[in-house]
Structures are given as C-alpha cells and as structure tokens.
Design a protein around this motif. Structure first.
Motif, short mmCIF file in Angstrom:
data_model
loop_
_atom_site.label_atom_id
_atom_site.label_comp_id
_atom_site.label_asym_id
_atom_site.label_seq_id
_atom_site.Cartn_x
_atom_site.Cartn_y
_atom_site.Cartn_z
N GLU A 1 115.79 48.83 34.99
CA GLU A 1 116.26 49.52 35.95
C GLU A 1 116.87 48.56 37.02
OE1 GLU A 1 117.95 53.25 37.67
OE2 GLU A 1 117.05 52.99 35.63
N GLU B 1 111.09 50.61 34.95
CA GLU B 1 110.68 51.93 35.47
C GLU B 1 109.26 52.57 34.96
OE1 GLU B 1 114.00 52.79 32.49
OE2 GLU B 1 113.46 51.25 34.18
N GLN C 1 118.21 48.61 41.06
CA GLN C 1 118.40 49.43 42.04
C GLN C 1 118.58 48.77 43.49
OE1 GLN C 1 114.98 51.94 42.91
NE2 GLN C 1 115.84 52.74 45.00
N ASN D 1 109.81 50.77 47.74
CA ASN D 1 109.87 51.28 49.04
C ASN D 1 108.66 50.99 49.69
OD1 ASN D 1 112.65 52.02 48.30
ND2 ASN D 1 112.13 54.18 48.50
N ILE E 1 118.11 48.75 47.48
CA ILE E 1 117.59 49.40 48.52
C ILE E 1 118.13 48.88 49.90
CG2 ILE E 1 115.54 49.95 49.45
CD1 ILE E 1 114.26 49.11 46.86
N SER F 1 107.65 52.53 40.03
CA SER F 1 108.56 53.65 40.80
C SER F 1 109.27 53.16 41.84
CB SER F 1 107.79 54.86 40.90
OG SER F 1 106.87 54.46 42.11
N SER F 2 110.44 53.78 42.06
CA SER F 2 111.20 53.45 43.24
C SER F 2 110.39 53.66 44.60
CB SER F 2 112.66 54.06 43.30
OG SER F 2 112.33 55.71 43.21
#
Length: 69
Positions: A2, A48, A4, A57, A6, A52-53
């Motif tokens: 994945e 993923e 992403q 974070n 941020i 996890s996202s």
C-alpha cells in the motif's frame, strides 16, 4: 503493498525528517518512508496486512508531530 501520503504539521528541519522516517521504518511492515519538508508530508509504502494506517499516524504523533486528518 500500500502507498499512502500523510500530511504532517510541525516538521521543519533535518532532525524532524530523520525522526519521522526512523519511527516509521522501525514498524514491522513498512518498506519505505520518505519525508518531504517542503510539502509537509511523508510518503509511506507498507504492507497493510502487517501495519495499519492508524499505527503509522501514531508513530508520527509519538515523535511530537501532528498528523492532518
């Protein structure tokens, strides 16, 4: 894998960059993390099924920076 991007507030220098990249790269499942100070963001490539996202974070916020949601 994945990918992403941020948005992160508060990163202003090379130390900020290395702190965030280091914290993310320590997570199991993160393949790469590259901070752009100019764009106030970090591009993360990760598995993923392993991370996890929200964990991404949290790792950023644990370094003292704010994730823009």
């Amino acid at each position: 894998m994945e990918n992403q991007t941020i948005k992160v507030e508060g990163m202003t220098c090379g130390h900020c960059k290395s702190s965030v990249e280091g914290a993310l790269n320590k997570l199991d499942g993160v393949d790469s993390a590259v901070v752009s100070l100019e764009d106030n963001q970090v591009a993360v490539q990760y598995d993923e099924s392993k991370v996890s996202s929200s964990e991404l974070n949290e790792a950023i916020e644990d370094q003292g920076y704010d994730v823009v949601k």
